[in-house]
Write a protein that holds these residues in place. Structure first.
Motif, PDB file in Angstrom:
ATOM      1  N   LEU D 272       0.892  -1.128  -0.222  1.00 52.44           N
ATOM      2  CA  LEU D 272       0.001   0.022   0.086  1.00 52.44           C
ATOM      3  C   LEU D 272       0.733   1.288  -0.054  1.00 52.44           C
ATOM      4  N   ARG D 273       1.922   1.239   0.889  1.00 48.97           N
ATOM      5  CA  ARG D 273       2.722   2.439   0.836  1.00 48.97           C
ATOM      6  C   ARG D 273       3.253   2.730  -0.616  1.00 48.97           C
ATOM      7  N   PRO D 274       4.056   1.651  -1.286  1.00 46.18           N
ATOM      8  CA  PRO D 274       4.360   1.976  -2.670  1.00 46.18           C
ATOM      9  C   PRO D 274       3.473   2.690  -3.673  1.00 46.18           C
ATOM     10  N   ALA D 275       2.265   2.019  -3.392  1.00 45.76           N
ATOM     11  CA  ALA D 275       1.004   2.228  -4.403  1.00 45.76           C
ATOM     12  C   ALA D 275       0.463   3.518  -4.147  1.00 45.76           C
ATOM     13  N   GLY D 276       0.724   4.104  -2.810  1.00 49.06           N
ATOM     14  CA  GLY D 276       0.075   5.317  -2.456  1.00 49.06           C
ATOM     15  C   GLY D 276      -0.949   5.112  -1.415  1.00 49.06           C
ATOM     16  N   LEU D 277      -0.555   5.791  -0.311  1.00 49.98           N
ATOM     17  CA  LEU D 277      -1.661   5.399   0.835  1.00 49.98           C
ATOM     18  C   LEU D 277      -3.068   6.264   0.440  1.00 49.98           C
ATOM     19  N   GLU D 278      -3.098   7.024  -0.012  1.00 51.29           N
ATOM     20  CA  GLU D 278      -4.214   7.990  -0.473  1.00 51.29           C
ATOM     21  C   GLU D 278      -5.072   7.081  -1.466  1.00 51.29           C
ATOM     22  N   ALA D 279      -4.250   6.220  -2.347  1.00 51.15           N
ATOM     23  CA  ALA D 279      -5.023   5.342  -3.314  1.00 51.15           C
ATOM     24  C   ALA D 279      -5.444   4.443  -2.904  1.00 51.15           C
ATOM     25  N   SER D 280      -4.773   3.961  -1.780  1.00 50.86           N
ATOM     26  CA  SER D 280      -5.363   2.876  -0.971  1.00 50.86           C
ATOM     27  C   SER D 280      -6.326   2.962  -0.110  1.00 50.86           C
ATOM     28  N   LYS D 281      -6.928   4.094   0.055  1.00 49.87           N
ATOM     29  CA  LYS D 281      -8.055   4.256   1.065  1.00 49.87           C
ATOM     30  C   LYS D 281      -9.098   3.421   0.677  1.00 49.87           C
ATOM     31  N   GLY D 282      -9.798   2.853   1.499  1.00 46.54           N
ATOM     32  CA  GLY D 282     -11.106   1.987   1.099  1.00 46.54           C
ATOM     33  C   GLY D 282     -10.945   0.870   0.620  1.00 46.54           C
ATOM     34  N   LEU D 283      -9.548   0.187   0.575  1.00 45.30           N
ATOM     35  CA  LEU D 283      -9.441  -1.037   0.141  1.00 45.30           C
ATOM     36  C   LEU D 283      -9.964  -2.021   1.130  1.00 45.30           C
ATOM     37  N   LEU D 284     -10.311  -3.312   0.765  1.00 46.69           N
ATOM     38  CA  LEU D 284     -10.856  -4.329   1.407  1.00 46.69           C
ATOM     39  C   LEU D 284      -9.930  -5.499   1.369  1.00 46.69           C
ATOM     40  N   THR D 285      -9.863  -6.371   2.510  1.00 43.69           N
ATOM     41  CA  THR D 285      -9.025  -7.336   2.294  1.00 43.69           C
ATOM     42  C   THR D 285      -9.444  -8.431   3.736  1.00 43.69           C
ATOM     43  N   ILE D 381      -5.323 -23.328   9.931  1.00 39.52           N
ATOM     44  CA  ILE D 381      -5.844 -21.922   9.902  1.00 39.52           C
ATOM     45  C   ILE D 381      -6.916 -21.835   8.980  1.00 39.52           C
ATOM     46  N   GLU D 382      -7.996 -21.754   9.554  1.00 38.87           N
ATOM     47  CA  GLU D 382      -8.998 -21.312   8.616  1.00 38.87           C
ATOM     48  C   GLU D 382      -9.920 -20.022   8.659  1.00 38.87           C
ATOM     49  N   GLN D 383      -9.630 -19.388   9.815  1.00 40.57           N
ATOM     50  CA  GLN D 383     -10.305 -18.476  10.222  1.00 40.57           C
ATOM     51  C   GLN D 383      -9.743 -17.217   9.615  1.00 40.57           C
ATOM     52  N   MET D 384     -10.664 -16.063   9.150  1.00 41.11           N
ATOM     53  CA  MET D 384      -9.761 -14.834   8.652  1.00 41.11           C
ATOM     54  C   MET D 384     -10.913 -13.710   9.228  1.00 41.11           C
ATOM     55  N   GLN D 385     -10.479 -12.521   9.211  1.00 41.50           N
ATOM     56  CA  GLN D 385     -11.644 -11.545   9.299  1.00 41.50           C
ATOM     57  C   GLN D 385     -11.107 -10.654   8.161  1.00 41.50           C
ATOM     58  N   MET D 386     -12.368  -9.843   7.836  1.00 46.70           N
ATOM     59  CA  MET D 386     -12.304  -8.568   6.841  1.00 46.70           C
ATOM     60  C   MET D 386     -11.710  -7.289   7.612  1.00 46.70           C
ATOM     61  N   GLN D 387     -11.172  -6.579   6.597  1.00 41.44           N
ATOM     62  CA  GLN D 387     -10.612  -5.367   7.113  1.00 41.44           C
ATOM     63  C   GLN D 387     -10.669  -4.257   5.939  1.00 41.44           C
ATOM     64  N   ARG D 388     -10.878  -3.169   6.449  1.00 36.33           N
ATOM     65  CA  ARG D 388     -10.731  -1.862   5.579  1.00 36.33           C
ATOM     66  C   ARG D 388      -9.669  -1.026   5.741  1.00 36.33           C
ATOM     67  N   PHE D 389      -9.032  -0.506   4.638  1.00 41.30           N
ATOM     68  CA  PHE D 389      -7.800   0.367   4.903  1.00 41.30           C
ATOM     69  C   PHE D 389      -8.358   1.935   5.036  1.00 41.30           C
ATOM     70  N   ASN D 390      -7.834   2.602   6.130  1.00 42.03           N
ATOM     71  CA  ASN D 390      -8.429   4.028   6.151  1.00 42.03           C
ATOM     72  C   ASN D 390      -7.521   5.156   5.769  1.00 42.03           C
ATOM     73  N   GLY D 391      -6.570   4.707   5.292  1.00 40.57           N
ATOM     74  CA  GLY D 391      -5.417   5.444   4.784  1.00 40.57           C
ATOM     75  C   GLY D 391      -4.338   5.754   5.664  1.00 40.57           C
ATOM     76  N   THR D 392      -4.215   4.755   6.864  1.00 37.83           N
ATOM     77  CA  THR D 392      -2.821   4.930   7.552  1.00 37.83           C
ATOM     78  C   THR D 392      -3.012   3.243   7.965  1.00 37.83           C
ATOM     79  N   SER D 393      -4.001   2.802   8.341  1.00 31.46           N
ATOM     80  CA  SER D 393      -3.879   1.441   8.798  1.00 31.46           C
ATOM     81  C   SER D 393      -5.136   0.529   8.545  1.00 31.46           C
ATOM     82  N   TRP D 394      -5.087  -0.754   8.703  1.00 31.58           N
ATOM     83  CA  TRP D 394      -6.048  -1.592   8.492  1.00 31.58           C
ATOM     84  C   TRP D 394      -7.477  -1.418   9.716  1.00 31.58           C
ATOM     85  N   GLU D 395      -8.514  -1.293   9.271  1.00 28.60           N
ATOM     86  CA  GLU D 395      -9.554  -1.614  10.660  1.00 28.60           C
ATOM     87  C   GLU D 395     -10.410  -2.817  10.316  1.00 28.60           C
ATOM     88  N   LEU D 396     -10.170  -3.652  11.457  1.00 28.09           N
ATOM     89  CA  LEU D 396     -10.779  -5.088  11.047  1.00 28.09           C
ATOM     90  C   LEU D 396     -12.335  -4.643  11.495  1.00 28.09           C
TER      91      LEU D 396
END
Lengths: 341, 292, 237, 407
Positions: D272-285, D381-396
Motif C-alpha cells: 500500500l505504501r509503494p502504491a500510495g496510501l491515498e490511493a489505497s484508501k477504502g481497500l478491503l481484504t 488456520i481456517e479463520q480470517m477477518q475482513m478489514q478496511r484500509f483507512n488511509g493509515t492502517s487496516w481496520e478490522l
C-alpha cells in the motif's frame, strides 16, 4: 553466430601421446568412463543416482542443442520449448492413456522432430540475432502456452501432471532410481552413438558445410533449406527425448518447469562443454547440474553471484569450452613429447 | 471504440517503457554488434544506485546525474575488465559472460536491497496533465525524456566525429584500426553510453513498475523486440518499435478473442517474428547492402 | 611530407607459422616502390607487418625511428596509410562518412573539409555518390573510395595492396593515373603490392621481387623490366 | 584371558547401569533427523528466480530457530535448519527435497514454498513417509489426509478466502459487476474458483476476468479494460508488485470501484505504501496475521515480542514486510508441534501431533484466530477477518469468518 570447433574433425591427424595415438587414448578413456558409469549406482545413494540420471538427461538435451549450434551453426535460446514438448508428450501419454513409459520416448522424439522441423521452416529466414530473438520468444511463450486454459484438459493447466515412477522390469533387484539410471544410460549411449554417426555421415558434412559457408554449400547443390530445417528437427528430437526422460525421472511436469531459465542452462552447458563437441555435452550436463549446488554451498544469499563468477572464470580459463581446452592441452602435450624425442 | 482508444493510450504509455529500453539496446548493438542480455540487470542495478543515493539524502536530480555518471563509468569498467580479456573468444562465450553478469547483478542487488518492492520517485508532477486521466504525467515525462535521449543520440551518431568513429569501430573494427580509431576504447565508450542510457531507462521505468531486482526481466524482452522491429541500426526505429510493441501487445491482449488475454505476450512476439520474416532488417533499419 | 621507410630482417608470423623469413626493403622518399610476386609469396604480409597488424620481428624504421611493435592505430598516427586487400570499405556508412573516417586522427577541421573536396576533384564519381551507402558502390568506385580515404590522412607513406584487383582495365588505368598524380603533387612515398607486374613496373620507379617470404631480387623498374629471364620466370609476360 | 573377561562383564554392567539409571531413555524414539541433541529440519525456498521475494520467509524461519537454539532448543535439542534454493522450478524442488530426505536425512520438510514445487514432491514425500509439513501455499490440494497423510498446509487456503469475499459481495453489493485481475497460475485460479463457488448461482456477476503473467512489466492494460467494461467491484488477485501497480493505476485513471485486494498483497509496508496510501484508501481484504506496519498493534504484546526477535536475530530483515511476521508465526507453529511430540521424535508422531492442534495460540495471529487441526482436518488456520484500509492502517470489521470449504 557460428563457431568452428569440431573435435571429430580435429582428430584426423595422428599425433601420439605416451606412445599411443590420441584415438587410442580416447577409446581407453571412453571405456573407463563407461565402466565407472556402470559401477556407480552400486556405491551411491539413490539420491545421487537420481542426480546423475539428471546429468545424463541434460547431456542429451545439450547434445541436441549442439547438433544445431555446433554442427549446423544455427542458434537457439528456445530449446526449453522442445524439452517441454517432449516432457508433456510423455506425461500426457502416461497419465491420460496409460501408455508404458518406454513407449512414450519414441513418440516424444517424433513429436519434437516434427515441431522442430516446423519451427525451423520460418526460422530459415532469420539469421543470427533475429533467430536468437525468435527462439528467445519461443522459450518465453512456452510456459504460457502450456497454461492455456483451452488446453487444460490435456496439460493439467498450471497444476501440471504427476506421473508414476516405473519399477524395474523382469523383477530385477534394482530400486526405481537405479533402474531409471541404467535405462537413461542406455538411451544416452544410443543417442551419442547416433549423433556421432550423423556427424560423420553425408548429412553431417552437408550440415557443416552450411555452417561454414552457406553460399558455397548452396552452390554445391546442397538443399540448405531442407538441411537447416532438418537440423532443427533432429536437434529438437534429442532435446525432446531428454525432456521425456526428465518427466519420467522427476515424475512431474508443470509450466514452471520449462521457463527461459532452462534454455539458458542448456546454452551454458553447451558452451562450457564445448561447442561442436559430442563428449563435451556430458561435461556440460555435469556443470549445470552440480555447479549451482556448489555455488549454493559457498553462499546462500549470493549463490547466483558465485555461480556467475564461476562461469566467468570458466570462460576465461577455457574460452572454447572444456572440449577446446582438452584439445589445447593434448596439443601442447603431444608437441612437448615430440619435441623431447 | 472508447476501449480501443484507452488501450491505445495505455499502449503508448507502456510503449514508452519499451522505447527507453530499446534505445539502450540499439546503443550497445551499435558498439558491439550484439545484444547484451545483462542490459536489463545493469539498468536495474543503476536504478538501485539512484535509490540508495536518494535514501542517503541526495535530491532527485543530483542523484539522477550522479547515477548516470556512475553507470557510465561502470559500463566502461565492465568492458575493460570483463570483456577486453576475452575479445578473441567465440561469440557464444561472450553470451555466457552476459549470462554470468546477469546472475551476479541480480543476485547482488537482491542480497543488498532485498527482493521486496520499493517505490521509486518520479520527477514529474503526480497530477494528470490537462485533466486527462488516460495517460499519466509520468508517462508523458518518460516519453519526453526518451525523445530527448533520442535526439542526443542522433546528434552524437550523425553529427560528431566521435559518433562516426564509434559506428565505424562497430561496423568494421579492422578497417577502423587502419584509419587510427582506437577500437577497444570505442567499444568501452559504447558500453558506457549504453549503461548510462540504461540507467535513465531504469529510473524512468521504476516509478511505473516499482523497483525490485527482477523488474527488468520482462521489459528487456520487449525492449529487444522493439529494437529489432525498428531495425537495430536505427535509434529512431528503436523508439518507434518500442511504441509499436507496447500498442500491439495491449490491443492484442484486449481484442484477440479467446486466447488474447492469456497470450498477449506470445501474440506480440509472433507478430514481431512475422514482421522480421517479411522485412528482416526491421521496419526502419537499413539493410547492409554489399556487392560481393 | 614524404618519409623514408627501411625494413631490416623482417620476420612475421601468423599464429605459430612464420610467413616472412628475414626480409630487407627500402622505400625511397617520394618514390613509388613496387613489391611483386606470385600469389602467397608474402606481399600482403609485408604490408601487414609494417603497419602492425600482425606480430613481427626485425627492424622497421620510419625516418630512422623504430615503429615495429606499435599498434596499428599508432602507426596510422605517424601518417602511414594502408589501403588493405579488399579495400576495407565501411559498407554501412556513406561515401562521405568513409572519407571523413580517413581523417579521423587529424584535428584541423577546416583543412579536412577542403581535403574532402580535393578527393572529390580527383574522383568526381565519388562526389555524385557522396550520400550513398558505400556498400552500394561498384568495385572500382570502392577502390577509388579506399584511395581517397587514404589520402584524407595526408599520408607520408601509402601502402597499397593490389589496387587493380577485380577492376576493369580502363578503371585500373584511371586509378593508377591518380596515384601517380598524388605521388607527384604531395610527394607521398608509395609502397605498391601488385600481381599485375606490367602495370606496377610502369608506375613504380623501384621494385622488389618476393618469393615464399624472401626477397629474391631488387632494382630499378627499368632493370627488372629489362631482365628477360626474370620476366619469364616471375612476371609471366 | 581373565582381563578380557573382566572387561566384558564391566561393559555389561555399565550397559545395565545406563538402562537402569535413566528409564526415560527407553521411551525415546527417533527417526532419521532426530537424536538426543538435534532435530534436523529441511526447507525449500525460492532464494533466486522470479519468486525470490519469498526467500525472506526462509531467512526469517532460520533466524527464529537461531533464537530457539539460543534459548536452549526444543526439549533440549538444538534445531539444525537446512534450507535450499529451488528458484521456483519444480524439478529443482524435487532434487532438493530428495537431497534433504536422502542425503541430509532430515526429520521433516517444513514450509516448502509454492504450489508447483509442492505438487512435484507430494507423491515422493508421501511415498517416503516423510512429513511435508505446513507447506507455504494456500492451494487446497495440500489438506487431503486421506490420500496424502504426510502433507499438511498451514495458512488459510485461497479458495476459502475467495469464498469469504463472495459472501461479503453478496451481502453488501448484490447487484455489482465484478472485474477480476488474477495471476495466471494456480494461486490466481484458486482465488477465482473460490469466488465463483462462493457466488454460486450469481457467478454471472463477474463480467470480466483478466489474467496477467509474472513476466509482464505492468498490468495497466488490464486495469484500463476492467474500467472500460464498467466493473464496479474489483477483485485484485495479484502478488505485491502487481497489486500495487493495479491500485495506483486505478487511482490514476479515476476508477473507484469497491476494491478487494487478496490477503497475499495486504501488507501496508510493501504494497500500500509503494502504491500510495491515498490511493489505497477504502481497500478491503481479509487477514489472519497482524500487520507489522499497522499502528493498531503498536503496543501489542505479540508484535513487541516479534519486533524484539527481529532486532536481535534478524536485524537486516525487512520489518515492513508481512513475510517476516508470517515466517515467525509458522516457525512458532512448528516449534509447538515438536514440543508436543516430546521425546518421540518419529515422523509418524510429528504428523500425529501436527494433526492434533487444539486452539493453539500464536501471538502474531489476529485476536481470536487459533490453530486447530485433526486427523481429518489438515488446514490448521481456517479463520480470517475482513478489514478496511483507512488511509493509515487496516481496520478490522465484522466477525472472524471461515470459508468452510467442503473438505
Amino acid at each position: 553466430m557460428t563457431t568452428r570447433e569440431d573435435i571429430a574433425d580435429s582428430a584426423v591427424a595422428v599425433p601420439r601421446l605416451g606412445g599411443l595415438t590420441l584415438r587410442t587414448w580416447q577409446r581407453v578413456l571412453t571405456i573407463i568412463v563407461l565402466l565407472i558409469a556402470l559401477a556407480l549406482p552400486a556405491v551411491l545413494k539413490n539420491f545421487h543416482v537420481f542426480q546423475l540420471t539428471l546429468v545424463m538427461i541434460y547431456a542429451i538435451a545439450i547434445l541436441g542443442l549442439n547438433l544445431l549450434t555446433g554442427i549446423n551453426g544455427q542458434f537457439s535460446l528456445g530449446h526449453s520449448a522442445f524439452y517441454a514438448i517432449g516432457a508433456y508428450t510423455t506425461a500426457i501419454l502416461m497419465d491420460r492413456f496409460g501408455v508404458p513409459y518406454f513407449l512414450t520416448l519414441p513418440v516424444a522424439g517424433i513429436v519434437c522432430l516434427i515441431a522442430g522441423f516446423l519451427f525451423g521452416l520460418p526460422a530459415l529466414r532469420l539469421e543470427g540475432l533475429y533467430l536468437a530473438l525468435a527462439t528467445f520468444a519461443l522459450a518465453v511463450a512456452t510456459p504460457q502456452l502450456l497454461k492455456l486454459s483451452i488446453l487444460e484438459h490435456w496439460t493439467g493447466g498450471v497444476q501440471g501432471i504427476v506421473i508414476i515412477k516405473p519399477d524395474a522390469p523382469f523383477g530385477l533387484p534394482l530400486s526405481q532410481d537405479r533402474w531409471l539410471y541404467y535405462f537413461t544410460l542406455a538411451i544416452l549411449i544410443f543417442m551419442f552413438l547416433a549423433a556421432m554417426r550423423l556427424v560423420a555421415s553425408r548429412t553431417g558434412r552437408a550440415l557443416k558445410a552450411i555452417r561454414d559457408n552457406p553460399l558455397a554449400a548452396k552452390a554445391m547443390g546442397i538443399d540448405t533449406a531442407f538441411y537447416k530445417s532438418m537440423a532443427f528437427g533432429v536437434s529438437a528430437l534429442y532435446t525432446g527425448v531428454a525432456g521425456s526422460l526428465g518427466a519420467i525421472v522427476v515424475q512431474f511436469v508443470a509450466p514452471d518447469s520449462f521457463t527461459f531459465f532452462l534454455a539458458v542452462s542448456f546454452l551454458v552447458g553447451l558452451v562450457v562443454g564445448g561447442v561442436g563437441s559430442i563428449p563435451g555435452a556430458l561435461i556440460g550436463g555435469l556443470f549445470i547440474m552440480y555447479i549451482p549446488n556448489l555455488a549454493e554451498q559457498v553462499s546462500k544469499g549470493l549463490a547466483w553471484a558465485v555461480y556467475g563468477a564461476i562461469l566467468i572464470l570458466v570462460i576465461y580459463v577455457m574460452p572454447t569450452g572444456a572440449a577446446g581446452f582438452v584439445r589445447l592441452v593434448t596439443g601442447r602435450l603431444t608437441r612437448l613429447m615430440s619435441s623431447n624425442r | 471504440m472508447e476501449l480501443f482508444l484507452h488501450q491505445l493510450l495505455a499502449g503508448i504509455a507502456t510503449g514508452g517503457i519499451y522505447a527507453c529500453m530499446a534505445l539502450a539496446v540499439v546503443m550497445i548493438y551499435q558498439s558491439i554488434d550484439h545484444f547484451n542480455f545483462a542490459q536489463g540487470e545493469m539498468a536495474m542495478f543503476s536504478t538501485y544506485i539512484a535509490w540508495q543515493l536518494m535514501a542517503w539524502g541526495c535530491p532527485y536530480w543530483i542523484a539522477f546525474i550522479l547515477t548516470i555518471v556512475i553507470s557510465f563509468i561502470g559500463g566502461v569498467v565492465i568492458e575493460r575488465g570483463l570483456f577486453k580479456p576475452i575479445r578473441n573468444a567465440p561469440v557464444l562465450s561472450h553470451i555466457i559472460v552476459f549470462i554470468a553478469m546477469f546472475s551476479i547483478l541480480n543476485s547482488v542487488a537482491g542480497f543488498t536491497w532485498e527482493y521486496t518492492i520499493k517505490s521509486f520517485p518520479s520527477p514529474f508532477p503526480s497530477q494528470p496533465l490537462f485533466n486527462n486521466r488516460l495517460i499519466g504525467a509520468h508517462d508523458l515525462g518518460m516519453i519526453a525524456i526518451t525523445l530527448i535521449l533520442l535526439v542526443l543520440l542522433y546528434v552524437l551518431f550523425r553529427h560528431t566525429r566521435l559518433g562516426l568513429a564509434m559506428r565505424a569501430a562497430a561496423a568494421n573494427p579492422d578497417s577502423a584500426r587502419l584509419v587510427g580509431i582506437r577500437v577497444g576504447w570505442m567499444v568501452a565508450l559504447g558500453w558506457g553510453l549504453a549503461a548510462a542510457i540504461g540507467a535513465v531507462a531504469g529510473m524512468m521505468i521504476a516509478p511505473v513498475v516499482f523497483l525490485e531486482p527482477n523488474m527488468m526481466l520482462g521489459i528487456l524482452l520487449y525492449g529487444l523486440a522493439g529494437a529489432v522491429v525498428g531495425g537495430l541500426t536505427s535509434p529512431v526505429g528503436a523508439v518507434l518499435g518500442g511504441f509499436a510493441v507496447g500498442i500491439v501487445e495491449n490491443l492484442a491482449g484486449t481484442f484477440v478473442p479467446v486466447v488474447g488475454k492469456e497470450l498477449k505476450l506470445t501474440i506480440a512476439l509472433v507478430l514481431i517474428v512475422a514482421v522480421l520474416m517479411v522485412k528482416p532488417s526491421g521496419l526502419f533499419g537499413r539493410a547492409a547492402v554489399s556487392r560481393v | 611530407m614524404s618519409a623514408n621507410l627501411s625494413v631490416r630482417g623482417l620476420k612475421a608470423y601468423y599464429g605459430q607459422t612464420r610467413a616472412l623469413h628475414g626480409l630487407d626493403l627500402d622505400l625511397k622518399e617520394g618514390g613509388i616502390t613496387a613489391l611483386l610476386g606470385a600469389n602467397g609469396a608474402g606481399k600482403t604480409t609485408v604490408l601487414r607487418a609494417i603497419c602492425g597488424m600482425i606480430r613481427s620481428e626485425g627492424e622497421i624504421l620510419l625516418d630512422g625511428k623504430p615503429i615495429g611493435g606499435l599498434a596499428v592505430e599508432d602507426v596510422v598516427r605517424l601518417r602511414v596509410a594502408h589501403v588493405p586487400e579488399g579495400r576495407g570499405t565501411f559498407v554501412r556508412l556513406t561515401v562521405e562518412e568513409n572519407l571523413f573516417l580517413g581523417a579521423m586522427i587529424r584535428t584541423d577541421r577546416a583543412e579536412i573539409q577542403s581535403d574532402v573536396e580535393r578527393v572529390y576533384a580527383h574522383f568526381p564519381r565519388l562526389k555524385e555518390r557522396r550520400h550513398q551507402q558505400a556498400g552500394t558502390l561498384s568495385g572500382g568506385e570502392q577502390q577509388m573510395l579506399a584511395v581517397g580515404r587514404a589520402l584524407m590522412l595526408r599520408p607520408r607513406i601509402m601502402l597499397l595492396d593490389e589496387p587493380s584487383f577485380g577492376l576493369a582495365p580502363l578503371l585500373v588505368a584511371e586509378v593508377f593515373e591518380i596515384l601517380k598524380a598524388v605521388n607527384k603533387a604531395d610527394r607521398v612515398s608509395v609502397l605498391l603490392v601488385e600481381q599485375n607486374a606490367a602495370l606496377a613496373l610502369a608506375l613504380a620507379d623501384h621494385a622488389y621481387l618476393i618469393e615464399t617470404g624472401r626477397i629474391v631480387m631488387s632494382g630499378s623498374t627499368a632493370e627488372i623490366g629489362a631482365d628477360e629471364s626474370i620476366r619469364r620466370a616471375y612476371l609471366g609476360y | 584371558m581373565t582381563s578380557r573377561r573382566t572387561l566384558l562383564t564391566m561393559a555389561a554392567a555399565l550397559a545395565g547401569a545406563a538402562l537402569v539409571s535413566s528409564p526415560s531413555l527407553a521411551q525415546k524414539k527417533y527417526d532419521p533427523g532426530a537424536s538426543d541433541t538435534e532435530i534436523k529440519i529441511g526447507n525449500i525456498n525460492p532464494y533466486s528466480g522470479p519468486a525470490s521475494a519469498y526467500g525472506l520467509i526462509g531467512k526469517t524461519i532460520d533466524a527464529y530457530f537461531k533464537k530457539i537454539n539460543a534459548e536452549g532448543g526444543i526439549n533440549g535439542r538444538k534445531v539444525t535448519f537446512i534450507s535450499y534454493d529451488d528458484g521456483y522450478s519444480p524439478p529443482k524442488t524435487v532434487e532438493q527435497a530428495r537431497k534433504l530426505v536422502e542425503s541430509d536425512e532430515v526429520l521433516l520438510v517444513f514450509q516448502s514454498l509454492g504450489t508447483p514445487g509442492n505438487t512435484a514432491i507430494q507423491k515422493y514425500m508421501n511415498g517416503k513417509k516423510v512429513p511435508q509439513l505446513f507447506v507455504a501455499t494456500g492451494a487446497t490440494q495440500f489438506g487431503n489426509p486421506k490420500d496424502y497423510p504426510w502433507t499438511m498446509g498451514w495458512q488459510p487456503n485461497y479458495q476459502s478466502e475467495g469464498r469469504i469475499y463472495a459472501k461479503y459481495i453478496l451481502d453488501k453489493h448484490p447487484n455489482g459487476k465484478i472485474g477480476v485481475l488474477y495471476q495466471n497460475d494456480d494461486y490466481g485460479k484458486d482465488y477465482l474458483k473460490g469466488l465463483k463457488d462462493g457466488l454460486g448461482a450469481k457467478a454471472s456477476m463477474i463480467i470480466s476476468e483478466l489474467p496477467y503473467e509474472v513476466a509482464d512489466p505492468t498490468v495497466d492494460s488490464q486495469i484500463v479494460s476492467l474500467k472500460a467494461k464498467g466493473a464496479d467491484i474489483f477483485f485484485n488477485v495479484a502478488t505485491p508488485k502487481f497489486a500495487a501497480q493495479a491500485i495506483r493505476k486505478a487511482a490514476e485513471i479515476g476508477w473507484q470501484p469497491v476494491h478487494i485486494v487478496n490477503n497475499v498483497s495486504a501488507s501496508v509496508g510493501s504494497v500500500l505504501r509503494p502504491a500510495g496510501l491515498e490511493a489505497s484508501k477504502g481497500l478491503l481484504t481479509t487477514n489472519y496475521i497482524k500487520d507489522s506496519t499497522d499502528p493498531t498493534w503498536k503496543d501489542d504484546a505479540g508484535m513487541k515480542e516479534w519486533a524484539a526477535f527481529m532486532d536481535k536475530y534478524f536485524p537486516d530483515g525487512d520489518k515492513t514486510s508481512s513475510f517476516t511476521v508470517y515466517g515467525y508465526a509458522v516457525a512458532q507453529s512448528l516449534v509447538h508441534v515438536l514440543k508436543q511430540a516430546g521425546n518421540e521424535l518419529t515422523r509418524e508422531n510429528v504428523m500425529k501431533q501436527a494433526a492434533n492442534l487444539k486452539n493453539v495460540d500464536i501471538n502474531v495471529l489476529l485476536p481470536g484466530i487459533k490453530l486447530n487441526s485433526g486427523p481429518n482436518d489438515f488446514y490448521p488456520i481456517e479463520q480470517m477477518q475482513m478489514q478496511r484500509f483507512n488511509g493509515t492502517s487496516w481496520e478490522l470489521f465484522g466477525p472472524v469468518m471461515s470459508g468452510e470449504i467442503g473438505s
